[in-house]
Design a protein around this motif. Structure first.
Motif, short mmCIF file in Angstrom:
data_model
loop_
_atom_site.label_atom_id
_atom_site.label_comp_id
_atom_site.label_asym_id
_atom_site.label_seq_id
_atom_site.Cartn_x
_atom_site.Cartn_y
_atom_site.Cartn_z
N ASN A 174 8.36 -9.63 -1.86
CA ASN A 174 7.56 -9.23 -0.81
C ASN A 174 7.80 -8.38 0.24
OD1 ASN A 174 6.57 -11.71 -1.82
ND2 ASN A 174 8.08 -13.09 -0.72
N ILE A 175 8.21 -7.19 -0.35
CA ILE A 175 8.50 -6.03 0.39
C ILE A 175 7.41 -5.08 -0.09
CG2 ILE A 175 10.16 -4.25 1.15
CD1 ILE A 175 12.30 -5.79 -0.28
N THR A 176 6.52 -4.82 1.10
CA THR A 176 5.33 -3.88 0.58
C THR A 176 5.15 -2.83 1.68
OG1 THR A 176 3.98 -5.20 2.05
CG2 THR A 176 4.22 -6.08 -0.32
N GLU A 177 4.41 -1.72 1.30
CA GLU A 177 3.89 -0.60 1.97
C GLU A 177 2.69 -0.26 1.15
OE1 GLU A 177 7.27 2.20 4.36
OE2 GLU A 177 7.29 1.95 2.26
N THR A 178 1.78 0.47 1.71
CA THR A 178 0.85 1.18 0.86
C THR A 178 1.38 2.20 -0.17
OG1 THR A 178 0.13 2.88 2.47
CG2 THR A 178 -0.80 0.60 2.82
N THR A 179 0.66 2.36 -1.18
CA THR A 179 0.97 3.36 -2.24
C THR A 179 1.17 4.86 -1.31
OG1 THR A 179 -0.49 2.20 -4.11
CG2 THR A 179 0.15 4.83 -4.00
N SER A 180 -0.03 5.17 -0.34
CA SER A 180 0.20 6.34 0.22
C SER A 180 1.53 6.70 0.95
CB SER A 180 -1.07 6.45 1.07
OG SER A 180 -2.36 6.63 0.58
N VAL A 181 1.78 5.65 1.58
CA VAL A 181 3.01 5.56 2.42
C VAL A 181 4.24 5.88 1.58
CG1 VAL A 181 4.63 4.32 3.98
CG2 VAL A 181 2.24 4.39 4.59
N ILE A 182 4.30 5.19 0.62
CA ILE A 182 5.50 5.27 -0.19
C ILE A 182 5.48 6.47 -0.96
CG2 ILE A 182 6.71 4.22 -2.31
CD1 ILE A 182 5.16 1.43 -2.14
N ALA A 183 4.36 7.15 -1.27
CA ALA A 183 4.37 8.64 -1.99
C ALA A 183 4.66 9.58 -0.97
CB ALA A 183 2.76 8.60 -2.37
N GLU A 184 4.31 9.37 0.35
CA GLU A 184 4.74 10.38 1.30
C GLU A 184 6.21 10.16 1.56
OE1 GLU A 184 2.01 9.37 4.59
OE2 GLU A 184 0.29 10.02 3.33
N ALA A 185 6.52 9.16 1.71
CA ALA A 185 8.10 8.95 1.92
C ALA A 185 8.91 9.56 0.49
CB ALA A 185 8.51 7.58 2.12
N ASN A 186 8.25 10.00 -0.56
CA ASN A 186 9.06 10.17 -1.60
C ASN A 186 8.46 11.82 -2.07
OD1 ASN A 186 10.99 8.22 -2.95
ND2 ASN A 186 9.14 7.14 -1.87
N ASN A 187 7.70 12.28 -1.08
CA ASN A 187 7.45 13.73 -1.46
C ASN A 187 6.55 13.72 -2.93
OD1 ASN A 187 8.27 15.14 1.00
ND2 ASN A 187 10.39 15.19 0.13
N ALA A 188 5.94 12.96 -2.99
CA ALA A 188 4.94 12.67 -4.23
C ALA A 188 3.59 13.77 -4.12
CB ALA A 188 4.56 11.49 -4.49
N VAL A 189 3.23 14.36 -5.01
CA VAL A 189 2.29 15.10 -5.36
C VAL A 189 1.19 14.09 -5.97
CG1 VAL A 189 2.52 16.21 -7.58
CG2 VAL A 189 0.99 17.33 -5.93
N PHE A 190 1.60 13.26 -6.70
CA PHE A 190 0.66 12.23 -7.54
C PHE A 190 1.40 11.13 -7.45
CE2 PHE A 190 -0.24 9.93 -11.35
CZ PHE A 190 -1.68 9.66 -11.30
N ALA A 191 0.60 10.10 -7.48
CA ALA A 191 0.96 8.72 -7.37
C ALA A 191 0.06 7.47 -7.88
CB ALA A 191 1.80 8.09 -6.11
N ILE A 192 0.48 6.59 -8.44
CA ILE A 192 -0.52 5.24 -8.67
C ILE A 192 0.44 4.20 -8.30
CG2 ILE A 192 -1.72 6.39 -10.32
CD1 ILE A 192 -0.24 4.63 -12.25
N ASN A 193 -0.34 2.86 -7.75
CA ASN A 193 0.48 1.63 -7.55
C ASN A 193 1.15 1.31 -8.93
OD1 ASN A 193 -2.62 1.14 -8.41
ND2 ASN A 193 -1.39 -0.66 -8.95
N GLY A 194 2.16 0.60 -8.71
CA GLY A 194 3.17 -0.09 -9.70
C GLY A 194 2.60 -1.38 -10.19
#
Length: 321
Positions: A126-146
């Motif tokens: 039950n630990i959640t954040e949006t895909t965008s927030v997780i992506a930004e925190a990890n300097n992602a150029v591309f991401a999808i939900n898991g």
């Protein structure tokens, strides 16, 4: 005739029974509410700093075109020393039967370029954040939900070469260091064996959409979870899937849905057909619905639930900058 005193006693017993029943029902409902809150809402953090944990454990880890009647427009592309990413938009149908989906055709120079990250850099339920927030925190150029691993406490969870959970329960997907990707039976192996075989990341959701390039039978009737609140993934829904074209050549698809006139979503068989048309020989369904999200170069690619309404999730797959 029954004496008045006996009538009063009988009435008193009835009232007490009714009150006792009401109290029991209230307690039962309260217990169910408490259970539901604990199971689906309250965070249960098992590892609070995943980055540090992975660093400490890492030593133990050993553009196609869809065949549709409408045009595919390549929106943008990204080329780096480690990956080549092409994003395309496909729209088919009309009116309330319109379907809009997004395809990321990805070629990796190294399989380990595809990484995973957890919400809040923490592992648990039950630990959640949006895909965008997780992506930004990890300097992602591309991401999808898991696979939303945090919704359940079962499955094999290996991320970036480190084991986080070993509770085999369903069909899983394993990404290996040599660039191969395979669907496997979680109940027939262990996380330790998968690591020994070279697994880099695993996902635990499903079902598998293609069998040797052909649409798998019975996938529209699959239930991934049978617990309260997530009984099925059937019908026309927003979807996220991963397809395998070749070693280190993947396609990621996000289908928008629940927005008549823009995109109604697809059935599981419809999703399998998309993956087949893209040339995938292996394809796997992961968490969908409001979670279905594609992120690229600092922005959302798709339109979750027709209003850019990202829903929190527990994890992403991503490619860094």
């Amino acid at each position: 005739m029954t004496p008045l005193k006996n009538k009063r006693r009988k009435g008193s017993r009835v009232r007490r029974a009714v009150v006792a029943g009401a109290v029991a029902l209230t307690l039962s409902a309260g217990g169910a509410t408490a259970w539901a809150l604990d199971r689906f809402v309250v965070q249960h953090v098992e590892i609070s700093d995943v980055s540090a944990y992975q660093a400490g454990q890492s030593g133990t880890a050993t553009g196609n075109t869809a065949n549709t009647s409408s045009a595919v427009t390549t929106d943008t592309s990204y080329v780096s020393d480690s990956s080549n990413i092409n994003i395309s938009t496909v729209t088919t149908g009309s009116g309330d039967s319109t379907i809009t989906y997004y395809v990321a055709d990805v070629v990796l120079d190294d399989a380990t370029t595809l990484q995973s990250a957890f919400a809040n850099n923490s592992f648990g339920e039950n630990i959640t954040e949006t895909t965008s927030v997780i992506a930004e925190a990890n300097n992602a150029v591309f991401a999808i939900n898991g696979d939303y691993y945090g919704f359940r406490d079962t499955g094999i969870v290996i991320r970036n070469g480190v084991v986080f959970r070993d509770e085999g329960a369903r069909q899983g997907l394993a990404f290996y260091r040599d660039g191969t990707v395979k669907v496997y039976d979680e109940t027939a192996t262990t996380a330790e064996q998968l690591l020994a075989d070279g697994a880099w990341n695993t996902l635990s959701f499903g079902p598998s959409l293609l069998d040797n390039g052909e649409i798998a039978a019975g996938i529209d009737d699959v239930e991934v979870d049978t617990n309260f609140g997530n009984h099925s993934i059937q019908g026309e829904q927003p979807r996220t899937a991963i397809g395998v074209i070749d070693k280190n050549h993947l396609v990621f698809v996000v289908v928008d849905g629940r927005s008549p006139g823009y995109s109604s979503g697809v059935t599981m068989t419809g999703l399998a057909q998309i993956m087949k048309d893209l040339g995938a020989t292996t394809a796997y369904n992961i968490d969908g619905g409001g979670s279905s999200t594609m992120y690229f170069n600092g922005e959302l690619v798709n339109n979750p639930l027709g209003g850019n309404k990202e829903r929190g999730t527990s994890d992403i797959l991503y490619i860094g900058q």
